[in-house]
Design a protein around this motif. Structure first.
Motif, mmCIF file in Angstrom:
data_model
loop_
_atom_site.group_PDB
_atom_site.id
_atom_site.type_symbol
_atom_site.label_atom_id
_atom_site.label_comp_id
_atom_site.label_asym_id
_atom_site.label_seq_id
_atom_site.Cartn_x
_atom_site.Cartn_y
_atom_site.Cartn_z
ATOM 1 N N LYS A 105 0.805 -1.221 0.000
ATOM 2 C CA LYS A 105 0.000 0.000 0.000
ATOM 3 C C LYS A 105 0.835 1.267 0.000
ATOM 4 C CE LYS A 105 -1.847 -2.539 2.997
ATOM 5 N NZ LYS A 105 -2.081 -3.260 4.058
ATOM 6 N N LYS A 106 2.069 1.175 0.448
ATOM 7 C CA LYS A 106 2.933 2.351 0.510
ATOM 8 C C LYS A 106 3.770 2.504 -0.755
ATOM 9 C CE LYS A 106 2.110 3.937 4.661
ATOM 10 N NZ LYS A 106 1.612 5.239 4.933
ATOM 11 N N GLU A 107 3.391 1.820 -1.820
ATOM 12 C CA GLU A 107 4.164 1.908 -3.056
ATOM 13 C C GLU A 107 4.229 3.353 -3.541
ATOM 14 O OE1 GLU A 107 0.740 1.200 -6.425
ATOM 15 O OE2 GLU A 107 2.169 -0.366 -6.045
ATOM 16 N N VAL A 108 5.313 3.678 -4.146
ATOM 17 C CA VAL A 108 5.468 5.007 -4.725
ATOM 18 C C VAL A 108 5.349 4.831 -6.230
ATOM 19 C CG1 VAL A 108 7.011 6.969 -4.995
ATOM 20 C CG2 VAL A 108 6.977 5.708 -2.850
ATOM 21 N N ILE B 19 -4.776 9.558 -13.604
ATOM 22 C CA ILE B 19 -4.721 8.117 -13.356
ATOM 23 C C ILE B 19 -3.400 7.750 -12.679
ATOM 24 C CG2 ILE B 19 -6.240 7.467 -15.293
ATOM 25 C CD1 ILE B 19 -3.641 6.718 -16.839
ATOM 26 N N CYS B 20 -3.401 6.583 -12.042
ATOM 27 C CA CYS B 20 -2.166 6.016 -11.510
ATOM 28 C C CYS B 20 -1.432 5.357 -12.661
ATOM 29 C CB CYS B 20 -2.472 4.959 -10.446
ATOM 30 S SG CYS B 20 -3.310 5.607 -9.003
ATOM 31 N N VAL B 21 -0.137 5.568 -12.741
ATOM 32 C CA VAL B 21 0.691 4.931 -13.769
ATOM 33 C C VAL B 21 1.244 3.642 -13.159
ATOM 34 C CG1 VAL B 21 2.715 5.195 -15.252
ATOM 35 C CG2 VAL B 21 1.238 7.159 -14.793
ATOM 36 N N PRO B 22 1.041 2.507 -13.838
ATOM 37 C CA PRO B 22 1.346 1.211 -13.221
ATOM 38 C C PRO B 22 2.818 0.812 -13.218
ATOM 39 C CG PRO B 22 0.430 0.871 -15.390
ATOM 40 C CD PRO B 22 0.402 2.358 -15.135
ATOM 41 N N PHE B 23 3.663 1.631 -12.694
ATOM 42 C CA PHE B 23 5.017 1.192 -12.399
ATOM 43 C C PHE B 23 5.502 1.898 -11.139
ATOM 44 C CE2 PHE B 23 7.397 4.869 -13.851
ATOM 45 C CZ PHE B 23 6.705 5.352 -14.940
ATOM 46 N N GLU B 24 6.379 1.224 -10.438
ATOM 47 C CA GLU B 24 6.871 1.732 -9.164
ATOM 48 C C GLU B 24 8.295 2.242 -9.315
ATOM 49 O OE1 GLU B 24 6.356 -1.120 -5.977
ATOM 50 O OE2 GLU B 24 4.701 -2.012 -7.090
ATOM 51 N N TYR B 25 8.672 3.105 -8.422
ATOM 52 C CA TYR B 25 10.059 3.541 -8.366
ATOM 53 C C TYR B 25 10.449 3.667 -6.903
ATOM 54 C CZ TYR B 25 8.352 8.280 -7.450
ATOM 55 O OH TYR B 25 7.748 9.370 -6.909
ATOM 56 N N GLU B 26 11.727 3.583 -6.657
ATOM 57 C CA GLU B 26 12.233 3.735 -5.297
ATOM 58 C C GLU B 26 12.676 5.167 -5.076
ATOM 59 O OE1 GLU B 26 15.061 1.162 -3.256
ATOM 60 O OE2 GLU B 26 14.379 -0.426 -4.609
ATOM 61 N N ILE B 27 12.335 5.674 -3.914
ATOM 62 C CA ILE B 27 12.795 7.002 -3.547
ATOM 63 C C ILE B 27 14.271 6.870 -3.175
ATOM 64 C CG2 ILE B 27 12.544 8.923 -1.930
ATOM 65 C CD1 ILE B 27 9.647 7.992 -1.489
ATOM 66 N N PRO B 28 15.142 7.619 -3.828
ATOM 67 C CA PRO B 28 16.565 7.505 -3.486
ATOM 68 C C PRO B 28 16.839 8.080 -2.101
ATOM 69 C CG PRO B 28 16.217 9.255 -5.067
ATOM 70 C CD PRO B 28 14.891 8.587 -4.870
ATOM 71 N N SER B 29 17.854 7.552 -1.466
ATOM 72 C CA SER B 29 18.234 8.115 -0.165
ATOM 73 C C SER B 29 19.027 9.394 -0.408
ATOM 74 C CB SER B 29 19.053 7.106 0.632
ATOM 75 O OG SER B 29 20.212 6.753 -0.077
ATOM 76 N N TYR B 30 18.970 10.261 0.551
ATOM 77 C CA TYR B 30 19.667 11.536 0.467
ATOM 78 C C TYR B 30 20.369 11.738 1.798
ATOM 79 C CZ TYR B 30 20.365 16.524 -0.525
ATOM 80 O OH TYR B 30 20.906 17.763 -0.747
ATOM 81 N N GLN B 31 21.684 11.826 1.764
ATOM 82 C CA GLN B 31 22.496 11.849 2.971
ATOM 83 C C GLN B 31 22.043 12.940 3.942
ATOM 84 O OE1 GLN B 31 26.669 12.413 2.220
ATOM 85 N NE2 GLN B 31 27.252 11.454 4.149
ATOM 86 N N ASN B 32 21.911 12.556 5.205
ATOM 87 C CA ASN B 32 21.535 13.445 6.306
ATOM 88 C C ASN B 32 20.132 14.038 6.150
ATOM 89 O OD1 ASN B 32 24.066 13.081 7.557
ATOM 90 N ND2 ASN B 32 24.951 14.676 6.249
ATOM 91 N N HIS B 33 19.266 13.343 5.425
ATOM 92 C CA HIS B 33 17.882 13.780 5.265
ATOM 93 C C HIS B 33 16.962 12.569 5.428
ATOM 94 C CE1 HIS B 33 20.024 17.069 3.323
ATOM 95 N NE2 HIS B 33 18.940 17.802 3.499
ATOM 96 N N LYS B 34 15.785 12.803 5.919
ATOM 97 C CA LYS B 34 14.767 11.761 6.024
ATOM 98 C C LYS B 34 13.637 12.112 5.059
ATOM 99 C CE LYS B 34 11.446 9.603 9.042
ATOM 100 N NZ LYS B 34 10.697 9.722 10.292
ATOM 101 N N ILE B 35 13.525 11.354 3.991
ATOM 102 C CA ILE B 35 12.477 11.589 3.000
ATOM 103 C C ILE B 35 11.266 10.761 3.394
ATOM 104 C CG2 ILE B 35 11.836 11.392 0.565
ATOM 105 C CD1 ILE B 35 14.870 11.656 -0.055
ATOM 106 N N GLU B 36 10.128 11.423 3.557
ATOM 107 C CA GLU B 36 8.913 10.735 3.978
ATOM 108 C C GLU B 36 7.962 10.440 2.827
ATOM 109 O OE1 GLU B 36 7.244 12.931 7.194
ATOM 110 O OE2 GLU B 36 9.004 12.643 8.451
ATOM 111 N N SER B 37 8.021 11.248 1.798
ATOM 112 C CA SER B 37 7.141 10.998 0.660
ATOM 113 C C SER B 37 7.712 11.667 -0.582
ATOM 114 C CB SER B 37 5.725 11.528 0.932
ATOM 115 O OG SER B 37 5.725 12.933 0.984
ATOM 116 N N ALA B 38 7.196 11.233 -1.720
ATOM 117 C CA ALA B 38 7.596 11.818 -2.997
ATOM 118 C C ALA B 38 6.405 11.746 -3.944
ATOM 119 C CB ALA B 38 8.778 11.051 -3.584
#
Length: 143
Positions: free
Chosen positions: A96-99, A112-131
């Motif tokens: 359910k938390k797919e991006v 519409i929702c586009v039917p492919f997923e991607y990973e949120i890249p990590s970013y040093q010294n930051h906490k990414i909660e959503s994209a």
């Protein structure tokens, strides 16, 4: 109506979400009305569309409260479209938390929702909660 895997999953999520909420069984008329809108729709619906479609059945506050509950229970998800409107769509999978990106047609206004997923890249010294990625152009019906 032919049930796809996505619709079957959506129905199961709705049943689980309506079984218990804070120890009390709660499957209100508002939840039923909203879920039927999403079950019959593959496209995302803006909050304005939802309120207008349900205005004869419930007030705006009830719509917002029910949308929040469904989103908190991860039955639906939301995103902001190109016009700044909050849109809602049913979740497609058990993850359910797919991006995933959304597509907004500039001609007919469909999102519409586009039917492919991607990973949120990590970013040093930051906490990414959503994209959010919003693709903008013309859908196959408007080309």
């Amino acid at each position: 109506m032919q049930l796809s895997c996505n619709n079957i999953y959506f129905i199961l999520l709705l049943q689980l979400c309506s079984i218990k909420f804070m120890g009390v069984i709660r499957n209100t008329k508002a939840i039923e009305e909203l879920t039927s809108l999403f079950l019959d729709n593959e496209k995302a619906l803006s909050v304005v569309e939802i309120v207008n479609k349900l205005s004869s059945k419930m007030n705006k506050t009830t719509v917002y409260r029910a949308l929040k509950r469904l989103e908190d229970d991860e039955v639906i998800h939301s995103f902001i479209d190109r016009n700044g409107l909050k849109c809602y769509a049913k979740n497609r999978k058990s993850n359910k938390k797919e991006v995933h990106p959304h597509f907004h047609c500039k001609s007919c206004g469909t999102s519409i929702c586009v039917p492919f997923e991607y990973e949120i890249p990590s970013y040093q010294n930051h906490k990414i909660e959503s994209a959010q990625i919003l693709l903008y152009g013309e859908c196959n019906k408007c080309l």
